[in-house]
Design an enzyme around this catalytic site. Structure first.
Site, PDB file in Angstrom:
ATOM      1  N   VAL A 107     -10.177  -6.306   4.590  1.00 26.59           N
ATOM      2  CA  VAL A 107     -11.238  -5.384   5.045  1.00 26.59           C
ATOM      3  C   VAL A 107     -12.479  -6.169   5.456  1.00 26.59           C
ATOM      4  O   VAL A 107     -13.517  -5.593   5.741  1.00 26.59           O
ATOM      5  CB  VAL A 107     -11.584  -4.373   3.921  1.00 26.59           C
ATOM      6  CG1 VAL A 107     -10.377  -3.511   3.574  1.00 26.59           C
ATOM      7  CG2 VAL A 107     -12.110  -5.063   2.675  1.00 26.59           C
ATOM      8  N   HIS A 123      -6.090  -1.290   5.750  1.00 20.99           N
ATOM      9  CA  HIS A 123      -6.839  -0.831   4.573  1.00 20.99           C
ATOM     10  C   HIS A 123      -8.309  -0.543   4.838  1.00 20.99           C
ATOM     11  O   HIS A 123      -9.082  -0.380   3.885  1.00 20.99           O
ATOM     12  CB  HIS A 123      -6.724  -1.864   3.445  1.00 20.99           C
ATOM     13  CG  HIS A 123      -5.335  -2.009   2.927  1.00 20.99           C
ATOM     14  ND1 HIS A 123      -4.896  -3.132   2.271  1.00 20.99           N
ATOM     15  CD2 HIS A 123      -4.259  -1.174   2.986  1.00 20.99           C
ATOM     16  CE1 HIS A 123      -3.618  -2.978   1.930  1.00 20.99           C
ATOM     17  NE2 HIS A 123      -3.207  -1.809   2.360  1.00 20.99           N
ATOM     18  N   CYS A 131     -18.743   9.749   5.406  1.00 24.64           N
ATOM     19  CA  CYS A 131     -19.383  10.881   4.717  1.00 24.64           C
ATOM     20  C   CYS A 131     -18.337  11.676   3.942  1.00 24.64           C
ATOM     21  O   CYS A 131     -17.308  12.059   4.518  1.00 24.64           O
ATOM     22  CB  CYS A 131     -20.067  11.791   5.755  1.00 24.64           C
ATOM     23  SG  CYS A 131     -20.729  13.295   5.016  1.00 24.64           S
ATOM     24  N   CYS A 155     -26.017  14.642   7.381  1.00 22.86           N
ATOM     25  CA  CYS A 155     -26.064  15.809   6.475  1.00 22.86           C
ATOM     26  C   CYS A 155     -26.606  15.457   5.103  1.00 22.86           C
ATOM     27  O   CYS A 155     -26.762  16.324   4.242  1.00 22.86           O
ATOM     28  CB  CYS A 155     -24.656  16.430   6.345  1.00 22.86           C
ATOM     29  SG  CYS A 155     -23.544  15.475   5.296  1.00 22.86           S
TER      30      CYS A 155
HETATM   31  C1  BV8 Z   1      -0.322   4.635  -1.107  1.00 25.79           C
HETATM   32  C2  BV8 Z   1      -8.614  -1.963  -0.056  1.00 25.79           C
HETATM   33  C3  BV8 Z   1       0.569   6.814  -1.267  1.00 25.79           C
HETATM   34  C4  BV8 Z   1      -9.476  -1.945  -1.260  1.00 25.79           C
HETATM   35  C5  BV8 Z   1      -6.415  -2.254  -0.947  1.00 25.79           C
HETATM   36  C6  BV8 Z   1       5.448   2.086  -3.136  1.00 25.79           C
HETATM   37  C7  BV8 Z   1       5.160   2.777  -1.956  1.00 25.79           C
HETATM   38  C8  BV8 Z   1       3.870   3.266  -1.720  1.00 25.79           C
HETATM   39  C9  BV8 Z   1       2.849   3.048  -2.672  1.00 25.79           C
HETATM   40  C10 BV8 Z   1       3.132   2.364  -3.831  1.00 25.79           C
HETATM   41  C11 BV8 Z   1       4.417   1.883  -4.073  1.00 25.79           C
HETATM   42  N1  BV8 Z   1       4.393   1.255  -5.265  1.00 25.79           N
HETATM   43  C12 BV8 Z   1       3.150   1.317  -5.784  1.00 25.79           C
HETATM   44  C13 BV8 Z   1       2.371   2.000  -4.947  1.00 25.79           C
HETATM   45  C14 BV8 Z   1       0.953   2.290  -5.193  1.00 25.79           C
HETATM   46  C15 BV8 Z   1       0.019   1.219  -4.649  1.00 25.79           C
HETATM   47  C16 BV8 Z   1       0.519  -0.167  -4.875  1.00 25.79           C
HETATM   48  O1  BV8 Z   1       1.146  -0.755  -3.997  1.00 25.79           O
HETATM   49  N2  BV8 Z   1       0.201  -0.711  -6.020  1.00 25.79           N
HETATM   50  C17 BV8 Z   1       0.580  -2.080  -6.329  1.00 25.79           C
HETATM   51  C18 BV8 Z   1      -0.547  -2.761  -7.099  1.00 25.79           C
HETATM   52  C19 BV8 Z   1       1.884  -2.030  -7.111  1.00 25.79           C
HETATM   53  N3  BV8 Z   1      -0.199   1.453  -3.233  1.00 25.79           N
HETATM   54  C20 BV8 Z   1      -1.162   2.311  -2.895  1.00 25.79           C
HETATM   55  O2  BV8 Z   1      -1.816   2.949  -3.686  1.00 25.79           O
HETATM   56  C21 BV8 Z   1      -1.406   2.515  -1.400  1.00 25.79           C
HETATM   57  N4  BV8 Z   1      -1.440   3.933  -1.154  1.00 25.79           N
HETATM   58  O3  BV8 Z   1       0.747   4.162  -1.005  1.00 25.79           O
HETATM   59  O4  BV8 Z   1      -0.571   5.980  -1.207  1.00 25.79           O
HETATM   60  C22 BV8 Z   1       0.173   8.092  -0.664  1.00 25.79           C
HETATM   61  C23 BV8 Z   1       0.892   8.555   0.451  1.00 25.79           C
HETATM   62  C24 BV8 Z   1       0.545   9.762   0.988  1.00 25.79           C
HETATM   63  C25 BV8 Z   1      -0.521  10.512   0.456  1.00 25.79           C
HETATM   64  C26 BV8 Z   1      -1.252  10.018  -0.627  1.00 25.79           C
HETATM   65  C27 BV8 Z   1      -0.899   8.810  -1.201  1.00 25.79           C
HETATM   66  C28 BV8 Z   1      -2.761   1.984  -0.985  1.00 25.79           C
HETATM   67  C29 BV8 Z   1      -2.807   0.515  -1.081  1.00 25.79           C
HETATM   68  C30 BV8 Z   1      -4.133   0.001  -0.506  1.00 25.79           C
HETATM   69  C31 BV8 Z   1      -5.077  -0.332  -1.625  1.00 25.79           C
HETATM   70  N5  BV8 Z   1      -6.277  -0.974  -1.076  1.00 25.79           N
HETATM   71  N6  BV8 Z   1      -7.480  -2.781  -0.382  1.00 25.79           N
HETATM   72  C32 BV8 Z   1     -10.523  -3.002  -1.129  1.00 25.79           C
HETATM   73  O5  BV8 Z   1     -10.313  -4.038  -0.429  1.00 25.79           O
HETATM   74  O6  BV8 Z   1     -11.571  -2.795  -1.768  1.00 25.79           O
HETATM   75  S1  BV8 Z   1      -5.181  -3.282  -1.388  1.00 25.79           S
HETATM   76  C33 BV8 Z   1      -5.740  -4.833  -1.759  1.00 25.79           C
HETATM   77  O7  BV8 Z   1      -4.569  -5.576  -2.106  1.00 25.79           O
HETATM   78  C34 BV8 Z   1      -6.340  -5.610  -0.605  1.00 25.79           C
HETATM   79  O8  BV8 Z   1      -6.372  -4.948   0.618  1.00 25.79           O
HETATM   80  C35 BV8 Z   1      -5.428  -6.806  -0.482  1.00 25.79           C
HETATM   81  O9  BV8 Z   1      -5.334  -7.292   0.783  1.00 25.79           O
HETATM   82  C36 BV8 Z   1      -4.164  -6.172  -0.903  1.00 25.79           C
HETATM   83  C37 BV8 Z   1      -3.004  -7.058  -1.171  1.00 25.79           C
HETATM   84  O10 BV8 Z   1      -3.439  -8.127  -1.919  1.00 25.79           O
HETATM   85  P1  BV8 Z   1      -3.357  -9.561  -1.199  1.00 25.79           P
HETATM   86  O11 BV8 Z   1      -4.041  -9.457   0.109  1.00 25.79           O
HETATM   87  O12 BV8 Z   1      -1.969 -10.005  -1.184  1.00 25.79           O
HETATM   88  O13 BV8 Z   1      -4.266 -10.411  -2.135  1.00 25.79           O
HETATM   89  P2  BV8 Z   1      -3.834 -11.071  -3.518  1.00 25.79           P
HETATM   90  O14 BV8 Z   1      -5.074 -11.541  -4.181  1.00 25.79           O
HETATM   91  O15 BV8 Z   1      -2.904 -10.158  -4.238  1.00 25.79           O
HETATM   92  O16 BV8 Z   1      -2.951 -12.338  -3.080  1.00 25.79           O
HETATM   93  C38 BV8 Z   1      -3.533 -13.389  -2.359  1.00 25.79           C
HETATM   94  C39 BV8 Z   1      -2.396 -14.321  -2.003  1.00 25.79           C
HETATM   95  O17 BV8 Z   1      -2.923 -15.380  -1.219  1.00 25.79           O
HETATM   96  C40 BV8 Z   1      -1.744 -14.960  -3.225  1.00 25.79           C
HETATM   97  O18 BV8 Z   1      -0.337 -14.904  -3.054  1.00 25.79           O
HETATM   98  C41 BV8 Z   1      -2.230 -16.414  -3.172  1.00 25.79           C
HETATM   99  O19 BV8 Z   1      -1.238 -17.311  -3.637  1.00 25.79           O
HETATM  100  C42 BV8 Z   1      -2.445 -16.610  -1.705  1.00 25.79           C
HETATM  101  N7  BV8 Z   1      -3.460 -17.605  -1.365  1.00 25.79           N
HETATM  102  C43 BV8 Z   1      -4.539 -17.979  -2.098  1.00 25.79           C
HETATM  103  N8  BV8 Z   1      -5.241 -18.922  -1.411  1.00 25.79           N
HETATM  104  C44 BV8 Z   1      -4.575 -19.119  -0.229  1.00 25.79           C
HETATM  105  C45 BV8 Z   1      -3.446 -18.276  -0.202  1.00 25.79           C
HETATM  106  N9  BV8 Z   1      -2.590 -18.245   0.833  1.00 25.79           N
HETATM  107  C46 BV8 Z   1      -2.853 -19.067   1.871  1.00 25.79           C
HETATM  108  N10 BV8 Z   1      -3.918 -19.896   1.919  1.00 25.79           N
HETATM  109  C47 BV8 Z   1      -4.789 -19.950   0.893  1.00 25.79           C
HETATM  110  N11 BV8 Z   1      -5.847 -20.787   0.942  1.00 25.79           N
END
Ligand code: BV8
Length: 251
Positions: A107, A123, A131, A155
């Site tokens: 984001v 995302h 709003c 609003c």
């Molecule tokens: C939804 C905005 C349904 C917030 C974010 C199955 C299907 C559908 C949903 C689910 C499901 N199982 C579980 C769910 C629920 C949930 C989910 O997935 N939970 C997880 C934790 C299990 N999903 C949801 O809730 C989604 N919604 O499905 O709703 C629905 C449908 C209809 C009607 C109503 C509801 C919504 C998900 C979005 C959440 N919002 N972001 C904000 O930013 O404030 S997600 C958040 O995690 C970020 O956007 C982030 O990008 C994302 C993923 O994390 P990563 O980007 O991978 O970051 P992370 O730190 O985890 O990893 C970093 C990686 O980089 C590491 O691997 C590291 O080794 C590597 N790294 C580090 N340094 C480097 C590097 N790589 C390269 N170079 C480097 N230098």
């Protein structure tokens, strides 16, 4: 005998041309070298909270001020950050390949600042607010007298970050576009994501099952690492290296 390239197998490079359909799925890791904390890394904590506890509608309903303070804290870090060589290399790939697209979970807006335009933002955008009454989206301006909580300019109702929180649906148009891109990719790059958050985390497998070559850039292991060509390097090093190998393969 030509030495095997460092990143992309020769068997893939020998088939690419400017029409090759290449999609990059990016996560927080691509912005780590810009100084932006990842979600689940050791620096992912903010005060005593974890991202999953704050990036939810429940947290906002319970205490919207703390949620806004967290987003202002992140805006402050992101505002001081710049795109790194990985963002710039992806922007260059968009110029080389007419079917190159980025799907980002981030984001922070760094892909756009690096010059990428063929972007699918799953995302939302930390620089936008919405709003809660009208649903209108505006630039995320400071609240009255610098208060972290902005009110709707038309609003006066409370505004929320224009971001997809856990438990919320992703924008249908962006999600549909990302599925279409995953199904239609020849090469699917997965850069800097733990591949834990759905539905975004389903995209690499969709691409792979549709026949794409799966290339992962991540210094750590992820659920994809076993089936992908796993480049265990930081994005800031590996992605420019991949760009150069693509460039030389195009001749
Ligand atoms: C939804 C905005 C349904 C917030 C974010 C199955 C299907 C559908 C949903 C689910 C499901 N199982 C579980 C769910 C629920 C949930 C989910 O997935 N939970 C997880 C934790 C299990 N999903 C949801 O809730 C989604 N919604 O499905 O709703 C629905 C449908 C209809 C009607 C109503 C509801 C919504 C998900 C979005 C959440 N919002 N972001 C904000 O930013 O404030 S997600 C958040 O995690 C970020 O956007 C982030 O990008 C994302 C993923 O994390 P990563 O980007 O991978 O970051 P992370 O730190 O985890 O990893 C970093 C990686 O980089 C590491 O691997 C590291 O080794 C590597 N790294 C580090 N340094 C480097 C590097 N790589 C390269 N170079 C480097 N230098």
């Amino acid at each position: 005998m030509k030495a095997e390239p460092k990143y992309i197998p020769q068997s893939i490079l020998s088939h690419i041309d400017k029409d090759t359909r290449i999609t990059a799925l990016t996560g927080a890791g691509i912005s780590a070298e810009s100084g932006i904390p990842t979600f689940r890394g050791k620096d992912g904590l903010w005060k005593k909270f974890r991202a999953e506890e704050l990036a939810t509608p429940e947290a906002f309903r319970k205490d919207h001020r703390t949620v806004w303070e967290w987003y202002r804290f992140r805006q402050d870090i992101i505002g001081k950050a710049s795109p790194n060589p990985a963002h710039h290399a992806l922007a260059e790939m968009e110029k080389l390949f007419c079917n190159f697209h980025i799907i980002t979970q981030n984001v922070d807006g760094l892909h756009r600042r690096a010059g990428s335009s063929r972007l699918c933002c799953l995302h939302g955008d930390i620089w936008e607010a919405r709003c809660i009454r009208e649903g209108t989206v505006t630039a995320c301006l400071p609240g009255k007298d610098g208060d972290p909580v902005p009110l709707c300019p038309s609003c006066g109702a409370l505004m929320r970050p224009n971001i997809v929180w856990f438990g919320e649906a992703l924008p249908a148009d962006e999600l549909e576009k990302s599925y279409r891109l995953a199904r239609g990719s020849d090469i699917f790059l997965v850069i800097g994501t733990s591949s834990l958050v759905y539905p975004a985390a389903a995209l690499p497998m969709i691409a792979y099952q549709a026949g794409a070559a799966l290339i992962e850039v991540n210094p750590d292991e992820s659920p994809l690492s076993e089936i992908a060509v796993h480049i265990k390097e930081k994005a800031g090093t590996a992605v420019p290296g991949i760009l150069e190998e693509f460039r030389s393969a195009l001749g």
